[in-house]
Design an enzyme around this catalytic site. Structure first.
Site, PDB file in Angstrom:
ATOM      1  N   GLU A   1      34.820  64.873  40.067  1.00  0.00           N
ATOM      2  CA  GLU A   1      34.833  65.803  38.943  1.00  0.00           C
ATOM      3  C   GLU A   1      35.928  65.492  37.929  1.00  0.00           C
ATOM      4  OE1 GLU A   1      32.994  69.836  40.980  1.00  0.00           O
ATOM      5  OE2 GLU A   1      35.090  69.346  41.351  1.00  0.00           O
TER       6      GLU A   1
ATOM      7  N   ASP B   1      22.805  71.519  41.403  1.00  0.00           N
ATOM      8  CA  ASP B   1      21.773  71.792  42.396  1.00  0.00           C
ATOM      9  C   ASP B   1      21.288  73.228  42.223  1.00  0.00           C
ATOM     10  OD1 ASP B   1      23.120  73.634  44.604  1.00  0.00           O
ATOM     11  OD2 ASP B   1      24.599  72.109  44.053  1.00  0.00           O
TER      12      ASP B   1
END
Length: 231
Positions: free
Chosen positions: A13, A197
């Protein structure tokens, strides 16, 4: 703003963020690495906390108390609850909660402990800047509630519980703990997540495939926000 903290939970990230900078100074502290950079005259400290609320709390506290950061931006990925959120979409939190904090046996609502609150609100000023950047760059960004817990949610039942209990739009594993730290220490903060997701039975399949691309979306947007904060 004199020094900015930028956090992620995982190395994947913050890698897209670090790619924007040269001359990075690495400081090792408390079993973690902190990356100091200067961006157009602004001092920035970047770090990934590791996954979960405890590590996120430690990292946020360190960035504020050891490194002297007075504003904190969190960039990362999340699972979608709101059906309008698709993989790659961006969400900025107007408030956050801890979906796994449960002392309901003592008559308190889910997510609440005495002396605290179910929801912690993010900085309205930082949200406004983020929305302005989104509009200027024709980006789809949803503003909504993010739920945090020390579990990777991949069941429909748990997802439905979080949606019905907290009216959450997305869920992840760090944001609310960072919110508690920043709120207590009176540091303006902002949580940005890119959807990786759908937080249901297919989450284990989707996550690895979309983690990196969603992290890049989040990081690129965050850099534009930093540019706007300096104007």
């Amino acid at each position: 703003m004199t020094k900015l903290a930028i956090m992620g939970a995982m190395e994947e990230e913050i890698e897209p963020l670090l790619a924007h900078f040269k001359n990075v100074n690495i400081v090792e502290f408390a079993n973690n690495k902190y990356y100091e950079v200067n961006y157009n005259g602004l001092d920035i400290v970047i770090a990934y906390s590791k996954i979960g609320k405890v590590f996120a709390s430690l990292t946020a506290s360190t960035m504020i108390q050891k490194f002297g950061c007075d504003t904190l931006l969190f960039s990362g990925v999340a699972g979608a609850i709101n059906p309008d959120l698709k993989i790659g979409d961006l969400i900025i939190a107007d408030k956050l909660c801890q979906h796994d904090l449960d002392i309901t046996a003592f008559g308190h609502p889910n997510g609440f402990v005495p002396g605290g609150s179910v929801f912690v609100e993010t900085s309205e000023k930082l949200r406004t800047v983020a929305k302005d950047v989104a509009n200027e760059n024709d980006l789809k960004v949803i503003e909504g509630t993010i739920a945090t817990g020390d579990q990777f949610v991949h069941s429909v039942e748990r997802k439905d519980f979080i949606e019905s209990t907290f009216k959450a739009d997305a869920l992840e594993m760090e944001g609310a703990s960072v919110a508690v730290i920043c709120d207590a220490l009176e540091v303006p903060f902002f949580v940005l997540r890119a959807i990786s997701d759908s937080a249901d039975g297919g989450a284990d399949i989707d996550f690895d495939e979309f983690l990196k691309s969603s992290a890049v979306n989040s990081a690129n947007y965050l850099i534009k926000i930093v540019d706007k904060l300096q104007n």
